[in-house]
Scaffold this motif. Structure first.
Motif, short mmCIF file in Angstrom:
data_model
loop_
_atom_site.label_atom_id
_atom_site.label_comp_id
_atom_site.label_asym_id
_atom_site.label_seq_id
_atom_site.Cartn_x
_atom_site.Cartn_y
_atom_site.Cartn_z
N ASP A 205 66.33 -4.26 2.26
CA ASP A 205 64.83 -5.12 1.16
C ASP A 205 64.91 -6.11 0.75
OD1 ASP A 205 62.14 -3.65 -0.18
OD2 ASP A 205 63.56 -4.53 -2.02
N LEU A 206 65.80 -6.77 -0.15
CA LEU A 206 66.12 -8.11 -0.33
C LEU A 206 66.11 -9.36 -0.01
CD1 LEU A 206 66.71 -8.95 -3.63
CD2 LEU A 206 69.02 -9.91 -2.92
N ALA A 207 67.07 -8.77 1.10
CA ALA A 207 66.81 -10.02 2.19
C ALA A 207 64.87 -10.23 3.21
CB ALA A 207 67.66 -9.47 3.41
N SER A 208 64.86 -9.04 2.97
CA SER A 208 62.92 -9.21 3.32
C SER A 208 61.96 -9.84 2.43
CB SER A 208 62.91 -8.03 3.79
OG SER A 208 62.11 -6.94 2.75
N ARG A 209 62.41 -9.81 1.28
CA ARG A 209 61.49 -10.86 0.09
C ARG A 209 62.34 -11.73 -0.01
NH1 ARG A 209 62.72 -8.19 -4.60
NH2 ARG A 209 63.77 -6.60 -3.53
N ASN A 210 63.37 -12.29 0.85
CA ASN A 210 64.02 -13.61 0.55
C ASN A 210 64.40 -14.58 1.57
OD1 ASN A 210 64.09 -13.79 -3.06
ND2 ASN A 210 64.51 -11.60 -2.55
N LEU A 256 60.69 -8.89 9.38
CA LEU A 256 60.32 -9.87 7.91
C LEU A 256 62.14 -10.58 8.06
CD1 LEU A 256 58.61 -7.81 5.63
CD2 LEU A 256 57.67 -9.08 7.43
N ILE A 257 63.08 -10.67 8.76
CA ILE A 257 64.17 -11.45 8.47
C ILE A 257 64.48 -11.67 9.08
CG2 ILE A 257 67.26 -10.66 7.45
CD1 ILE A 257 67.29 -7.99 6.77
N THR A 281 69.16 2.52 15.86
CA THR A 281 67.69 2.58 15.38
C THR A 281 67.56 0.89 14.46
OG1 THR A 281 67.22 4.23 15.54
CG2 THR A 281 65.36 3.10 14.87
N LEU A 282 68.08 1.46 13.94
CA LEU A 282 68.77 -0.25 13.16
C LEU A 282 69.03 -1.10 13.51
CD1 LEU A 282 68.87 0.93 9.53
CD2 LEU A 282 66.59 0.13 10.76
N TRP A 283 69.66 -1.47 14.33
CA TRP A 283 70.67 -2.25 15.33
C TRP A 283 69.00 -2.70 16.69
CZ3 TRP A 283 73.60 -6.08 16.24
CH2 TRP A 283 73.43 -6.46 17.10
N GLU A 284 68.50 -2.18 17.13
CA GLU A 284 67.20 -2.06 17.30
C GLU A 284 67.10 -3.01 17.05
OE1 GLU A 284 65.84 1.03 19.49
OE2 GLU A 284 67.62 2.41 20.64
N ALA A 285 65.58 -2.62 15.85
CA ALA A 285 65.23 -3.74 15.24
C ALA A 285 65.50 -5.16 14.86
CB ALA A 285 64.62 -3.36 13.87
N THR A 302 66.13 -13.82 20.56
CA THR A 302 67.27 -14.90 19.49
C THR A 302 68.06 -13.52 18.65
OG1 THR A 302 65.13 -15.02 18.12
CG2 THR A 302 65.61 -16.43 19.98
N GLY A 303 67.22 -12.49 18.69
CA GLY A 303 68.07 -12.08 17.60
C GLY A 303 69.65 -11.93 17.81
#
Length: 352
Positions: A205-210, A256-257, A281-285, A302-303
């Motif tokens: 969450d913090l990384a997505s907001r920054n 968002l990261i 699932t998070l890894w796929e994202a 590129t992720g």
């Protein structure tokens, strides 16, 4: 590094899987009292009054009191590096000491902000901080969430979001930590976010907001969202999981990261609280970040360029950090950040 594992393992096996207590309560308590169940800061008993300190483990530290924007006092630990650490403590890795003072040395080292799981307090995670501090020679900020340990307030999703932002803002404002040579694109930010379980959700969450201020993430045994983990952890409450208002929806925040942000994901295949499918699932994202199409319509990704996923066959929810190869993977990941930065420096300074 293996010398640290017994203490880490001792902590891990002693941590309570407190989420399971939800199965003994009614639907009304799930909705109205879920914060007490999701954030069981009083367990194990004594966790709100008995908080280990780093010196108990031979680590020099500074008490760090942070005041949040909503006027909550967080009583955290700051572990800044020292040039003479390997002289005074034989457990510390030996590094060159060509710096004029400790401030310059602190600025030369990575800074890790630690976000712990939902049970116990940040003092219970000192053996983990010790690996970062002694073996990898990182500066470490151990955040104590509101309502945990000796910190004031009561925990909630919004509250922990404010707490994590407060910790990041402190690091970015400090003249020593913000001068790290690993800062990308000549910004004043360098930090690694390390989160376990719900702490991983806090880090994401913090990384997505920054997105421009976070340099790397290390995530362990984190769920896609809190409501989605209830059917597995608490089958009896599966039909009322929609009542969970503490979302921590990591799956929607990872996109968002930036794809250029390195992420290391560490998963226990025998996790009894968060099914391993959540981390996959998070890894796929993570892998889909920055997905693009060529003019011909073919997709390329590129992720994956600066991301890695590791699954530990015998890792359970609370002892994955004690599995063989875990800390080697973390150390290699941290070291790779320095190598990548050196390459970027050389590239940017080369004549065009």
């Amino acid at each position: 590094m293996t010398g640290f594992l017994p203490s880490v393992e001792g902590f891990a096996k002693g941590t309570l899987a407190t989420v399971a207590t939800l199965s003994t309560v009614g639907v009304g308590l799930l909705y109205y009292g879920q914060n007490y169940l999701i954030y069981p800061s009083a367990f194990p008993p004594g966790s709100r009054t008995e908080v280990p300190v780093p010196t108990d483990f031979g680590i020099p530290y500074q008490p760090l009191d942070l005041r949040t924007e909503d006027d909550v006092q967080l009583r955290c630990y700051l572990l800044p590096q020292r040039q003479d650490l390997s002289v005074t403590n034989p457990e510390a890795a030996v590094l060159p000491t060509e710096y004029e003072n400790d401030d310059e040395f602190i600025a030369s080292r990575p800074t890790v902000i630690m976000f712990h799981g939902n049970g116990g307090n940040h003092g219970h995670r000192i053996p983990i901080a010790k690996v970062f501090f002694m073996k990898m020679r990182c500066n470490v900020l151990m955040l104590s969430y509101r309502g945990y340990g000796l910190s004031d307030g009561s925990p909630s999703e919004r509250g922990l979001q404010i707490d994590s932002q407060t910790a990041l803002d402190y690091i970015l404002a400090d003249p020593n930590f913000s001068r790290s040579p690993l800062a990308r694109f000549l910004t004043d930010a360098f930090d690694i976010l390390y989160g376990q379980s719900i702490g991983g959700a806090v880090a994401i969450d913090l990384a997505s907001r920054n997105p421009t201020k976070i340099n790397a993430l290390i995530i362990e045994n984190t769920f896609t969202s809190l409501p989605s983990v209830i059917p597995h952890a608490l089958p009896l409450l599966a039909r009322v999981s929609f009542l969970c208002h503490q979302k921590w929806d990591s799956a929607s925040k990872i996109p968002l990261i930036p794809a250029t942000t390195p992420i290391l994901m560490l998963s226990g295949a025998k996790d009894e609280i968060v099914p391993k499918e959540h981390m996959r699932t998070l890894w796929e994202a993570v892998a889909k970040r920055g997905e693009k199409k060529t003019p011909g319509g073919k997709e390329y990704k590129t992720g994956l360029e600066r991301a890695k996923f590791m699954e530990f066959e015998d890792g359970a929810h609370n002892d994955t950090c004690a599995q063989t190869g875990y800390w080697t993977a973390v150390a290699d990941f941290v070291a790779s950040l320095a190598r990548d930065e050196e390459i970027e420096k050389e590239t940017s300074s080369s004549p065009q």
